[in-house]
Design a protein around this motif. Structure first.
Motif, short mmCIF file in Angstrom:
data_model
loop_
_atom_site.label_atom_id
_atom_site.label_comp_id
_atom_site.label_asym_id
_atom_site.label_seq_id
_atom_site.Cartn_x
_atom_site.Cartn_y
_atom_site.Cartn_z
N ASP A 1 0.83 -1.21 0.00
CA ASP A 1 0.00 0.00 0.00
C ASP A 1 0.86 1.26 0.00
N ALA A 2 1.98 1.21 0.73
CA ALA A 2 2.84 2.40 0.83
C ALA A 2 3.52 2.73 -0.49
N VAL A 3 3.93 1.69 -1.22
CA VAL A 3 4.71 1.95 -2.44
C VAL A 3 3.84 2.03 -3.69
N THR A 4 2.55 1.73 -3.57
CA THR A 4 1.68 1.79 -4.75
C THR A 4 0.55 2.80 -4.58
N ALA A 5 0.65 3.67 -3.60
CA ALA A 5 -0.35 4.73 -3.47
C ALA A 5 -0.32 5.60 -4.73
N PRO A 6 -1.46 6.10 -5.18
CA PRO A 6 -1.50 6.90 -6.42
C PRO A 6 -0.51 8.06 -6.43
N ARG A 7 -0.38 8.73 -5.30
CA ARG A 7 0.54 9.87 -5.23
C ARG A 7 1.98 9.40 -5.38
N VAL A 8 2.32 8.25 -4.82
CA VAL A 8 3.68 7.72 -4.92
C VAL A 8 3.96 7.24 -6.34
N LEU A 9 3.00 6.57 -6.95
CA LEU A 9 3.19 6.11 -8.33
C LEU A 9 3.39 7.29 -9.28
N ALA A 10 2.66 8.36 -9.05
CA ALA A 10 2.84 9.56 -9.88
C ALA A 10 4.24 10.13 -9.72
N SER A 11 4.78 10.06 -8.50
CA SER A 11 6.13 10.57 -8.27
C SER A 11 7.17 9.68 -8.94
N TYR A 12 6.92 8.35 -8.97
CA TYR A 12 7.83 7.44 -9.69
C TYR A 12 7.88 7.82 -11.17
N PRO B 1 1.08 17.88 -5.77
CA PRO B 1 0.80 16.44 -5.74
C PRO B 1 0.19 15.97 -7.05
N MET B 2 0.66 14.81 -7.51
CA MET B 2 0.19 14.17 -8.73
C MET B 2 0.60 14.91 -10.00
N VAL B 3 1.33 16.01 -9.86
CA VAL B 3 1.72 16.79 -11.04
C VAL B 3 3.23 16.98 -11.10
N SER B 4 3.79 17.61 -10.08
CA SER B 4 5.23 17.94 -10.12
C SER B 4 5.92 17.56 -8.82
N GLU B 5 5.49 16.49 -8.21
CA GLU B 5 6.06 16.03 -6.95
C GLU B 5 7.00 14.85 -7.23
N THR C 1 9.90 11.80 -6.30
CA THR C 1 9.97 10.74 -5.29
C THR C 1 10.84 11.13 -4.09
N PRO C 2 12.01 11.75 -4.26
CA PRO C 2 12.76 12.16 -3.07
C PRO C 2 11.96 13.06 -2.14
N LEU C 3 11.09 13.91 -2.71
CA LEU C 3 10.25 14.75 -1.86
C LEU C 3 9.23 13.90 -1.10
N MET C 4 8.72 12.85 -1.73
CA MET C 4 7.79 11.95 -1.04
C MET C 4 8.48 11.31 0.16
N ILE C 5 9.75 10.94 -0.01
CA ILE C 5 10.50 10.33 1.10
C ILE C 5 10.67 11.34 2.23
N ILE C 6 11.03 12.58 1.88
CA ILE C 6 11.18 13.63 2.90
C ILE C 6 9.86 13.87 3.62
N THR C 7 8.77 13.88 2.88
CA THR C 7 7.45 14.10 3.47
C THR C 7 7.12 13.00 4.48
N LYS C 8 7.42 11.75 4.11
CA LYS C 8 7.18 10.64 5.04
C LYS C 8 8.02 10.79 6.30
N LEU C 9 9.26 11.20 6.13
CA LEU C 9 10.13 11.38 7.30
C LEU C 9 9.62 12.50 8.21
N GLU C 10 9.13 13.57 7.62
CA GLU C 10 8.58 14.66 8.43
C GLU C 10 7.34 14.24 9.19
N GLN C 11 6.66 13.24 8.66
CA GLN C 11 5.47 12.71 9.34
C GLN C 11 5.83 11.56 10.29
#
Length: 278
Positions: free
Chosen positions: A49-60, A223-227, A229-239
């Protein structure tokens, strides 16, 4: 019966190899292993679920897609730039040669701020092209511009020494046999340059995939446009979602390794075909 011990002309091989393995483990293998081990703390459904979320897939798609495109663009224009620096003499040649290394020296945050200032709506370039319906800043195209900027030196500095080593007599011989300039380049020069071009592409791609500082300022991080993957990782760490961050990092690491192994295999195959074994 005495047997002669085969000795190497290079002393201290065992010590050197041991030091190399230990150093490589401390700097590369152990940190990467820690990322993978940390991600295994999640259950398989939670990991999926974590690696296939729509927002994460868009970042990939954005990170790897733009990294590949930037690598291809840099390979083409890097070859042209290296060719010009090696084969021609012109005013300002030394200045251009020095400016190529500027992305190496600039902090990534400075690069991102400079690009955002240039391509934003009120920037020097953005104010001219946005009335034409062309928007760069805060779009995926802004990500591409940043990745091209930071990746170009890798291609130029990889291809340039190989071009300098190519003997002009080879091209002169091809011309004397009736080959046109295009045929000479295609059949004589390009096969020699191909391994170096692949190496430059791999280096530019690897740098682009993990780039963060120069991208976040011009990307807009929508999100879903210009985000990326490294930013997604930083976001997870901040959370404080460390498991989620390492899960995304593990997938990113796996995809990067597979692509780099494929490029390296293609490079070795090309080098063998051209008689320039590594």
């Amino acid at each position: 019966m005495f047997s002669a011990k085969k000795t190497s002309i290079f002393p201290g091989f065992g010590l050197s190899l041991g030091y190399t393995i230990v150093y490589l483990s401390l700097i590369v293998l152990i940190p990467l292993s820690a990322v993978i081990i940390k991600s295994t703390s999640m259950t398989l459904p939670a990991f999926f679920d974590a690696v296939t979320a729509p927002r994460v897939l868009a970042s990939y798609r954005l990170s790897f897609g733009m990294a590949l495109l930037a690598g291809l663009i840099n390979t083409f224009f890097g070859l042209l730039l290296a060719w010009s620096l090696v084969r021609y003499t012109f005013i300002g040649k030394n200045l251009i040669d020095a400016l190529i290394d500027l992305p190496f020296a600039l902090p990534t945050a400075v690069t991102g701020i400079a690009l955002a200032a240039l391509y934003s709506k009120n920037g020097w370039i953005g104010s001219s092209i946005e009335p034409l319906g062309i928007k760069i800043a805060f779009t995926p195209w802004g990500v591409l511009i940043a990745l091209i900027f930071i990746g170009l030196p890798f291609v130029v500095r990889t291809v340039q020494p190989i071009l300098e080593e190519i003997e002009l007599e080879l091209e002169e011989a091809a011309a004397s046999l009736g080959a046109s300039r295009w045929q000479t380049f295609k059949r004589v020069v390009f096969p020699i340059l191909t391994p170096a071009l692949l190496t430059g592409f791999a280096l530019a791609f690897a740098r682009a995939v993990g780039e963060y500082g120069s991208v976040i300022f011009i990307a807009g991080n929508i999100p879903m446009v210009s985000e990326i993957t490294p930013l997604m990782i930083i976001t997870k760490l901040e959370q404080y979602d460390y498991a989620g961050a390492t899960a995304i990092a593990s997938v990113m690491l796996l995809i990067s390794l597979l692509l780099l192994f494929a490029i390296n295999g293609l490079q070795s195959w090309t080098a063998k075909r051209t008689g320039r074994s590594r």
